[in-house]
Design a protein around this motif. Structure first.
Motif, short mmCIF file in Angstrom:
data_model
loop_
_atom_site.label_atom_id
_atom_site.label_comp_id
_atom_site.label_asym_id
_atom_site.label_seq_id
_atom_site.Cartn_x
_atom_site.Cartn_y
_atom_site.Cartn_z
N ILE A 23 -70.80 -80.98 -6.81
CA ILE A 23 -71.09 -80.47 -8.46
C ILE A 23 -70.20 -81.45 -9.45
CG2 ILE A 23 -71.07 -78.72 -10.04
CD1 ILE A 23 -71.54 -76.71 -7.75
N SER A 24 -70.91 -81.61 -10.62
CA SER A 24 -70.31 -82.19 -11.49
C SER A 24 -69.64 -81.45 -12.62
CB SER A 24 -71.20 -83.29 -12.48
OG SER A 24 -71.99 -84.09 -11.45
N ALA A 25 -68.55 -81.89 -13.65
CA ALA A 25 -68.61 -81.21 -14.84
C ALA A 25 -69.67 -80.66 -15.58
CB ALA A 25 -67.35 -82.01 -15.59
N LYS A 26 -69.62 -79.52 -16.17
CA LYS A 26 -70.60 -79.03 -16.82
C LYS A 26 -70.99 -79.65 -17.98
CE LYS A 26 -69.07 -74.95 -19.69
NZ LYS A 26 -69.81 -75.41 -20.71
N THR A 76 -68.99 -82.22 -20.65
CA THR A 76 -67.28 -81.82 -20.63
C THR A 76 -66.76 -83.20 -20.33
OG1 THR A 76 -67.62 -79.67 -19.80
CG2 THR A 76 -65.71 -80.61 -19.02
N THR A 77 -67.32 -84.03 -19.65
CA THR A 77 -66.36 -85.46 -19.22
C THR A 77 -66.13 -86.35 -20.58
OG1 THR A 77 -67.41 -85.38 -16.88
CG2 THR A 77 -66.60 -87.51 -17.75
N ASN A 78 -67.33 -86.07 -21.26
CA ASN A 78 -67.23 -86.81 -22.63
C ASN A 78 -66.17 -86.07 -23.59
OD1 ASN A 78 -69.51 -88.22 -21.77
ND2 ASN A 78 -70.97 -87.71 -23.40
N GLY A 97 -62.25 -81.53 -15.43
CA GLY A 97 -63.81 -80.91 -15.55
C GLY A 97 -64.53 -80.50 -14.38
N GLU A 98 -64.62 -81.25 -13.27
CA GLU A 98 -65.20 -80.99 -12.18
C GLU A 98 -64.21 -79.81 -11.29
OE1 GLU A 98 -65.64 -83.86 -13.36
OE2 GLU A 98 -67.49 -84.58 -12.88
N LEU A 99 -63.27 -79.77 -11.68
CA LEU A 99 -62.31 -78.46 -10.94
C LEU A 99 -62.71 -77.24 -11.74
CD1 LEU A 99 -59.00 -80.67 -10.73
CD2 LEU A 99 -60.61 -79.92 -8.81
N GLY A 104 -67.63 -83.64 -7.37
CA GLY A 104 -68.08 -84.79 -7.41
C GLY A 104 -67.12 -85.68 -8.21
N PHE A 105 -67.34 -87.10 -8.19
CA PHE A 105 -66.62 -88.04 -9.13
C PHE A 105 -65.01 -88.16 -9.18
CE2 PHE A 105 -65.21 -88.04 -13.78
CZ PHE A 105 -65.42 -89.23 -13.98
N ILE A 106 -64.51 -87.19 -8.39
CA ILE A 106 -62.99 -87.47 -8.24
C ILE A 106 -62.30 -87.66 -6.79
CG2 ILE A 106 -63.05 -86.10 -10.40
CD1 ILE A 106 -61.75 -83.48 -8.94
N GLY A 150 -65.65 -93.66 -11.50
CA GLY A 150 -66.49 -94.12 -12.38
C GLY A 150 -67.65 -93.36 -12.86
N ARG A 151 -68.02 -93.48 -14.04
CA ARG A 151 -69.00 -92.39 -14.69
C ARG A 151 -70.21 -92.07 -14.01
NH1 ARG A 151 -68.25 -90.40 -19.72
NH2 ARG A 151 -69.66 -88.74 -18.87
N GLU A 152 -70.58 -91.01 -13.78
CA GLU A 152 -71.81 -90.62 -13.04
C GLU A 152 -71.47 -90.70 -11.42
OE1 GLU A 152 -73.72 -89.02 -14.96
OE2 GLU A 152 -72.93 -89.82 -16.76
N GLY A 153 -70.33 -90.67 -11.12
CA GLY A 153 -69.93 -90.91 -9.79
C GLY A 153 -70.08 -89.87 -8.86
N SER A 154 -70.65 -88.69 -9.38
CA SER A 154 -70.73 -87.58 -8.54
C SER A 154 -72.11 -87.76 -7.27
CB SER A 154 -71.13 -86.42 -9.00
OG SER A 154 -70.10 -86.02 -10.03
N ASP A 155 -72.90 -88.61 -7.60
CA ASP A 155 -74.08 -89.06 -6.74
C ASP A 155 -73.48 -89.83 -5.46
OD1 ASP A 155 -75.84 -88.16 -8.33
OD2 ASP A 155 -76.53 -90.25 -9.32
N1 ASP Z 1 -68.64 -85.50 -14.69
C1 ASP Z 1 -68.85 -87.22 -14.49
C2 ASP Z 1 -69.48 -87.93 -15.60
O1 ASP Z 1 -70.30 -87.10 -16.51
C3 ASP Z 1 -69.44 -87.47 -13.04
C4 ASP Z 1 -71.06 -87.28 -12.87
O2 ASP Z 1 -71.48 -86.48 -13.89
O3 ASP Z 1 -71.40 -87.52 -11.99
O4 ASP Z 1 -69.76 -88.99 -15.71
#
Ligand code: ASP
Ligand code: MG
Length: 421
Positions: free
Chosen positions: A36-39, A42-44, A121-123, A187-189, A201-206
């Protein structure tokens, strides 16, 4: 075992969080590793906090962090109700770790602090979601991914240590499934071997989902999104999109690499290499067919696939002494890009010049320009787009290019790429 990935949008409010909890529960007859990512955004918000902190705007950084805390507290209270107190304790511990950082002067580089701050954020999101899942039945276990996913210390774009991560996965994740069917992680961390937090890297949860699928030899990965399926283009940019029900890894990696914001580009390799199918499904309506991405020899006929990457800059690098752009200059220029961690999206070279299309917001762009200027003349052209079309047809190109100026074109049998204004 299956791997599920839920992004920020899928848990942005409590309604959505409840919805994904019900999806997870409905599939929990299988063993599920849920990333799961940050909600929401949140990352921004955390990026803003990191920036303010590093620029010595401590008051602003703390103010923004107070907002983020209040927002998570309210969200957790709404979801957990009477059970809030137990989770609140854990949230407070995480908040405190960030506050310690915010109230000390920065002594290391920005990327390091970025990762220590942004990774929270993810935690936070996973702690809240796992508590919500366990409100009724204790089925899910929370896993701090930093105990498993080990990386180098290339902050903000860390490279995974596959051997250590595999070892940790075997030793620590597999046993969890002996007692519970659902493991929830971030994800992501990840973390370095000194246990500093890192991001991928941004969007790294995938990507995290794909890494674990390959390490656990999962039967599939499902990325739950707010769209019914993959489309041949971004509907926010192109009006007449068509859904794609089946597509190969190769096709998707090309789309993602050139900027389609469908799936993080690094996600594909671990899945393709291990032949693990990837499903894209809609969390708003799980009965929609979605998209299957896999290895297949079947001949699939695709519509033209359009990708428009915004915020592009063209750099023209020219030798001052009229020496040719051949291997020596090329490798020198590449080295400079590499040392500043700047990815080139498209290149073209001529006798004495080298043209590269890059992201305008690349983190170390100014540093690169300074280095290039020491040896070359550099011209810079901003506010451009990189337009990529796979399986192109002339009429599609004509239509899409009506109001644009093309600055550079490259084409192969399958793909045409243009830098446009
Ligand atoms: N929360 C992170 C981001 O917004 C990772 C992700 O969403 O995959 O970049
Ligand atoms: Mg996200």
């Amino acid at each position: 075992m299956k791997v599920f990935k839920f992004g920020g949008a899928s848990i942005e409010n409590t309604e959505r969080a409840k919805n994904i909890a019900s999806i997870i529960q409905d599939y929990s007859h299988d063993q599920l590793l849920v990333v799961i990512s940050a909600k929401g955004k949140t990352t921004n918000a955390l990026e803003e906090i990191a920036k303010n902190y590093f620029n010595h705007n401590t008051t602003r950084a703390n103010e923004l962090f107070e907002q983020l805390k209040a927002d998570h507290d309210q969200y957790a209270r709404e979801l957990l109700q009477d059970d809030f107190a137990a989770t609140d304790k854990k949230l407070q511990t995480l908040y405190l770790e960030i506050e310690w950082i915010l109230n000390e002067e920065p002594v290391r580089d920005y990327d390091y602090y970025y990762d220590q701050i942004v990774s929270v954020g993810e935690l936070l999101s996973t702690l809240i979601i796992v508590s919500f899942l366990n409100k009724t039945a204790e089925q899910a276990v929370w896993l701090d991914v930093r105990d498993i996913l080990k990386t180098d210390s290339n902050y903000r774009d860390a490279t995974i240590d596959w051997r250590a991560t595999q070892q940790n996965t075997d030793q620590l994740i597999r046993p969890l499934f002996e007692h519970k069917n659902i493991v929830i992680t971030q994800g992501f961390i990840g973390s370095t071997d000194e246990n500093n937090s890192v991001t991928l890297g941004r969007e790294g949860s995938d990507y995290t989902a794909a890494v674990f699928a390959s390490m656990c030899d999962a039967e599939s990965v499902t990325i739950w999104k707010d769209v019914p399926s993959l489309l041949n283009a971004d509907p926010k940019i192109f009006p007449n999109t068509v859904p794609i029900e089946e597509i190969t890894f190769h096709e998707v990696i090309e789309m993602a690499y050139y900027g389609a914001q469908v799936i993080h580009p690094k996600t594909i390799k671990p899945l393709q290499n291990n032949n693990i199918p990837l499903y894209v499904k809609c969390f708003l309506d799980r009965n929609m067919p979605g998209t299957l991405i896999h290895n297949t020899d079947k001949k699939i006929s695709y519509p033209p696939i359009l990708v428009l990457k915004t915020n592009q800059t063209l750099l023209q690098v020219t030798t001052r002494d009229y020496s040719f752009i051949t291997e020596d200059n090329l490798s020198n220029i590449y080295k400079l890009f590499h040392s500043c961690k700047i990815r080139i999206n498209l290149i073209q070279n001529a006798a004495i010049s080298f043209v590269a299309c890059i992201d305008s917001h690349a983190a170390h762009l100014e540093e690169l320009l300074t280095l290039l200027h020491e040896q070359y003349d550099v011209k810079r052209n901003e506010n451009l787009f990189l337009f990529t079309v796979r399986h192109y047809k002339q009429e599609v190109l004509r239509e899409e290019l009506k109001n644009r100026t093309v600055l550079l074109t490259q084409k192969t049998r399958q793909t045409i790429q243009m830098v446009v204004k």
